[in-house]
Scaffold this motif. Structure first.
Motif, short mmCIF file in Angstrom:
data_model
loop_
_atom_site.label_atom_id
_atom_site.label_comp_id
_atom_site.label_asym_id
_atom_site.label_seq_id
_atom_site.Cartn_x
_atom_site.Cartn_y
_atom_site.Cartn_z
N SER A 458 56.33 34.46 4.24
CA SER A 458 57.47 34.92 5.10
C SER A 458 57.74 36.31 4.82
O SER A 458 57.89 37.28 5.77
CB SER A 458 58.67 34.23 4.90
OG SER A 458 58.96 34.36 3.47
N ARG A 465 51.12 36.51 8.62
CA ARG A 465 52.01 35.42 9.24
C ARG A 465 51.57 34.97 10.45
O ARG A 465 51.45 33.71 10.66
CB ARG A 465 53.48 36.04 9.51
CG ARG A 465 54.04 36.28 8.20
CD ARG A 465 55.44 36.70 8.34
NE ARG A 465 55.55 38.06 8.77
CZ ARG A 465 56.50 38.78 9.62
NH1 ARG A 465 57.53 38.17 10.07
NH2 ARG A 465 56.35 40.10 9.52
N GLY A 506 60.86 32.60 8.52
CA GLY A 506 59.82 33.38 8.31
C GLY A 506 58.84 33.60 9.39
O GLY A 506 58.01 34.65 9.23
#
Length: 783
Positions: A458, A465, A506
């Motif tokens: 995160s 990500r 996240g």
């Protein structure tokens, strides 16, 4: 006096003399020494006539002849104060470094040697065997662990001052014990059921036990010193660190190859745990050098020197055999933690191509392989995911090989979530094809792994990500589809909401607006008043946890900047005030309340314009910044809920909510708003004053006094002229004359210290009058 206590003659040893003294006397004398060192040493040490070296000699004797463990710990604390003093003196006056060290070098080397001797069974067996290594104290450590930890802290502090001396003292001792451990291979013989250690004589077994315990302690000592080989001193101390790391790699590989943890011994209840502990501590010590390995990696990243590649490859050869269900948990988890450190901290580019790493990938993604214990499975999956997701240090974006790594990561997640993605809402309905417990196990096993992967990525770069969410996308959609089917199974709902909360925190941006809206809407539809009541009232702590996690997800939503999620605000506020709040308002239990009020606070704090529309033109025309009020009923209901919370006994909730109101006033001028000023201000002041009078939250009397001042300062005239007389009139248990005195004594000061002083005086006097009046006999005539 101290010389007399620590004087050594043939008739009396120092220890026996200390044993003769009263225990409380020694305790007080040690306290005196601690105060002397902490308060006066700085002044006295600079006085040339003070015999510092003799002082340290006496402290040395006094420390190492203590009759009790507690006494020894207290003396180690004094040495820690002294070492901290030397360290800060050197840091503040660098020019004196050599002179300071020369003055104390002999004393420090002597201290180091003796502390190391004290943690070794070879020198101190009788005392060490008295230490309890089973019962945990308040800090979750045994007496033995505490003894070792405090001793190693002293060793580390000496290392910081005298790195070369400390290393040359510690490493040969480690070497001696390593030779014994590495020499065990010659005593291994093949027996019918496997391999056996052919050391059977009682004396030999006892000596081996002591040596293994010492090796375990010394490995921890070497691990504790890892921080003194990195940073600015990396190059200067490189050779020493390399010697240690190569030795640790050799030891870990040796333990894994000959499988000492599975060997039969003459005293299995003693020697087997010793062998497992040494192996686990060697892995943990190597893990402590992961930051050194990372710095080495960045120094050689262009050349990929064979020496570094060999270190990493051999470490992986030591780890891989331990990633197995046949290995004891202690050893398995040590191997997993080391693997995570290699993947996360060191991050060598070639890690993915090492055969041993490929073996771990195959082991974890093989559907037929037996699953590791939960914690180990989560750690290994985190490591494998990080190998593919984390950017390689010191390499530009175009050399990161993201396309290939993205494909590999998708394959990894696909394999890890295979059974989970095959679950369909229909499969867990009443006519389900799979038993409910089996479904629950699959959900728990998969979500614990996926949640950990998301949590660990995160804070990373957008690219990492992005890849992570692409791999997870199908599993997330399956989770949302399954959620309604499990709404009445609070243990499953709890895990699903944990997963979604981690996703929202996240990967919110990567999920995109439409899908995020779909998730929120699904949750809002599922959590009806009946469902909330069932969760909070009938399902105990798990049900409450479910609702709390749902509210935490909404906290993330209401904090989101921009207009994307603003359409959900009316539904979220309605859910809070019309569905959750009525269920928990009168319950004495604090469950859910803290999360609900945090959600209400964040709704107000991050969406102030939802309630107060301010236009520049309106401000100019009116000459004052009086905003136009919108959604007034919702605002009033929220404020009323805050007010009600101050009437409840939970001090933590009271403190939290008072802080929220004060924050809203500081940031948004809450108390100055017309609606608050005209309809709520003095109601809040009244409630807070009543709380002070009843002493129900006396620990917070200062915070309450400041809050009353901040509210009253909005309209001091109204406070003094209208509120105070009205408050006194409504007070029970005091007569008119006493009320008049209380009113006259409240001075009209408008500064914070004087005002709060007046408030507390009023409260104390009111309490005093009530106490006096209550103690009068019935029928007493009051003049």
């Amino acid at each position: 006096m101290w010389r007399k206590i620590t004087k050594d003659n043939n008739a009396h040893t120092v220890k026996s003399r200390l044993e003769e003294l009263d225990e409380s006397y020694i305790e007080k004398f040690t306290d005196f020494l601690r105060l002397f060192v902490s308060v006066h040493l700085r002044r006295i040490e600079s006085y040339s006539q003070f015999p510092v070296v003799e002082f340290l000699t006496l402290l040395f004797k006094y420390t190492f002849h203590q009759p009790t463990h507690e006494g020894y710990f207290s003396c180690l604390d004094i040495w820690t104060l002294f070492l901290d003093y030397l360290t800060s003196k050197i840091k503040s006056r660098l020019g004196d470094k050599e002179a300071v060290l020369n003055r104390y070098e002999d004393a420090l080397v002597l201290l180091l040697t003796e502390v190391l001797n004290r943690i070794q069974f070879r020198y101190n067996q009788a005392q060490l065997e008295e230490l309890d290594d089973e019962t945990l104290d308040d800090d979750q450590q045994t007496e033995w662990q505490r003894y070792l930890r405090q001793s190693l802290e002293v060793v580390a502090k000496v290392m910081e001052l005298l790195p070369t001396h400390a290393f040359s003292t510690l490493f040969p001792v480690l070497q001696d014990n390593l030779e014994v451990y590495l020499g065990l291979q010659q005593f291994i013989v093949t027996s019918g059921s496997g391999h056996r250690l052919n050391i059977t004589a009682e004396n030999d077994c006892r000596r081996l036990h002591c040596s293994l315990r010492d090796l375990s302690s010394l490995l921890q000592a070497v691990g504790r010193l890892a921080e003194y080989f990195i940073g600015d001193v990396f190059a200067a101390r490189f050779n020493d660190a390399l010697t240690v790391v190569e030795r640790l790699v050799k030891v870990t590989l040796y333990g894994s190859q000959i499988k000492l943890y599975n060997i039969e011994t003459a005293v299995p209840s003693v020697l087997k745990p010793d062998l497992i502990d040494v192996h686990a501590q060697s892995l943990a010590a190597l893990q402590a050098y992961s930051h050194w390995l990372a710095q080495y990696c960045s120094e050689v990243h262009r050349q990929n020197t064979q020496q570094f590649v060999t270190l990493i490859s051999t470490t992986m050869d030591a780890i891989t055999p331990l990633i197995s269900t046949k290995v004891q948990d202690k050893l398995l988890l040590s191997a997993c933690h080391l693997l995570v450190s290699l993947a996360t901290t060191v991050r060598p580019v070639f890690l993915i191509s090492i055969p041993a790493v490929q073996k771990v990938f195959n082991r974890i993604t093989d559907a037929s392989a037996q699953r590791l214990v939960d914690k180990a499975q989560v750690l290994v999956c985190r490591a494998l995911s990080n190998i593919l997701l984390l950017p390689w240090p010191n390499l530009p974006e175009n050399e990161q090989q993201w396309p290939v790594r993205s494909i590999n990561h998708a394959s990894l997640i696909s394999a890890l979530s295979r059974d989970y993605r095959n679950l369909k809402p229909s499969a867990v309905a009443p006519q389900r094809k799979m038993p409910l417990d089996d479904s629950k196990v699959i959900i728990h096993q998969t979500l614990s792994v996926l949640e950990d992967i998301v949590e660990n990525i995160s804070g990373e770069s957008t690219k990492s990500r992005q890849i992570c969410y692409q791999s997870l996308q199908e599993s997330v959609q399956v989770s949302l589809a399954l959620f309604p089917a499990f709404i009445h199974q609070s243990d499953v709902t709890d895990e699903m909401l944990s997963f979604f909360l981690t996703l929202f925190r996240g990967l919110r941006v990567q999920m995109g607006v439409p899908f995020t809206e779909q998730i929120i809407q699904t949750f809002l539809n599922m959590f009806t008043r009946e469902q909330l009541a069932e969760s909070i009232l009938h399902e105990g702590s798990t049900g409450c946890r479910v609702v709390e996690k749902f509210l935490k997800i909404l906290q993330v939503v209401v904090q989101e900047p921009g207009q994307v999620f603003k359409p959900f605000l009316p539904s979220i506020i309605a859910l809070c005030m019309e569905q959750v709040y009525p269920i928990i308002a009168e319950r004495p239990s604090p469950d859910v309340k803290a999360e609900l009020f945090e959600l209400l606070f964040r709704t107000l704090h991050h969406n102030w314009r939802y309630f107060f529309k301010s236009t520049v033109l309106a401000s100019v025309q009116r000459g004052i910044s009086e905003e136009q009020m919108e959604n007034e009923p919702q605002f009033s209901a929220i404020m009323q809920a805050f007010g009600q919370s101050f009437l409840q006994p939970d001090i933590h909730l009271f403190k939290q909510n008072l802080f929220y109101l004060e924050t809203l006033n500081t940031k948004q001028k809450l108390y100055h708003k017309k609606i608050f000023r005209t309809t709520m201000l003095f109601q809040f002041v009244n409630v807070l004053l009543q709380v002070l009078v009843h002493k129900s939250h006396d620990l917070l009397h200062e915070e309450i006094g400041i809050a009353i001042y901040n509210m009253a300062s909005v309209d001091f005239d109204g406070f003094f002229a209208a509120f105070l007389p009205e408050f006194l009139t409504s007070c029970d248990g005091v007569d008119a004359n006493q009320k008049s005195v209380l009113g006259r004594n409240f001075k009209m000061d408008r500064d914070l210290p004087s005002f709060t002083q007046n408030v507390h005086r009023l409260v104390n006097d009111l309490r005093y009058y009530r106490l006096c009046n209550d103690s009068l006999p019935p029928g007493t005539v009051k003049l």
